[in-house]
Design an enzyme around this catalytic site. Structure first.
Site: not given
Length: 90
Positions: A18, A36
Site C-alpha cells: 500500500r 487491504n
C-alpha cells in the site's frame, strides 16, 4: 480525467504494498486511495489523466520489491469523486 477501480491479487498484504502504491500515485500525480481487503487482495481507486493512470498500472503490475503480483483487474468507473490527494485507507 478518469477513475480506475483496481483489484490486485498475490502477495500484496504485509509487504509494504500500500505504501508503494501511494508513492507511485504521488509520482504520477494521481488522487484516490488504497486499502487491504478481507480476501487478501488490495483495492485501489485512482483518478487522474489517462497517460498517468497507464504508467501507474505498469508500476502496480510490476509490484514492489517484497510483493508478488499475480493478477490485476482494472475497471474504469463512470464517476469521478474529485479526491484531493492519495491516501492509504485502514
Amino acid at each position: 480525467m478518469l477513475q480506475y477501480r483496481i483489484i490486485v491479487d498475490g502477495r500484496v498484504q504485509g509487504v509494504g504494498f500500500r505504501y508503494f502504491v501511494q508513492m507511485e500515485a504521488d509520482k504520477h500525480k494521481l488522487t484516490g486511495w488504497v486499502r487491504n481487503r478481507d480476501d487478501g487482495t488490495v483495492e485501489i481507486r485512482a483518478e487522474g489523466l489517462e497517460e498517468s493512470l497507464k504508467q501507474f498500472l505498469k508500476a502496480i503490475q510490476k509490484g514492489s520489491p517484497f510483493s508478488k503480483v499475480t493478477d490485476v483487474k482494472v475497471e474504469e468507473t463512470k464517476e469521478l469523486d474529485g479526491f484531493q490527494k492519495f491516501n492509504i485507507s485502514y
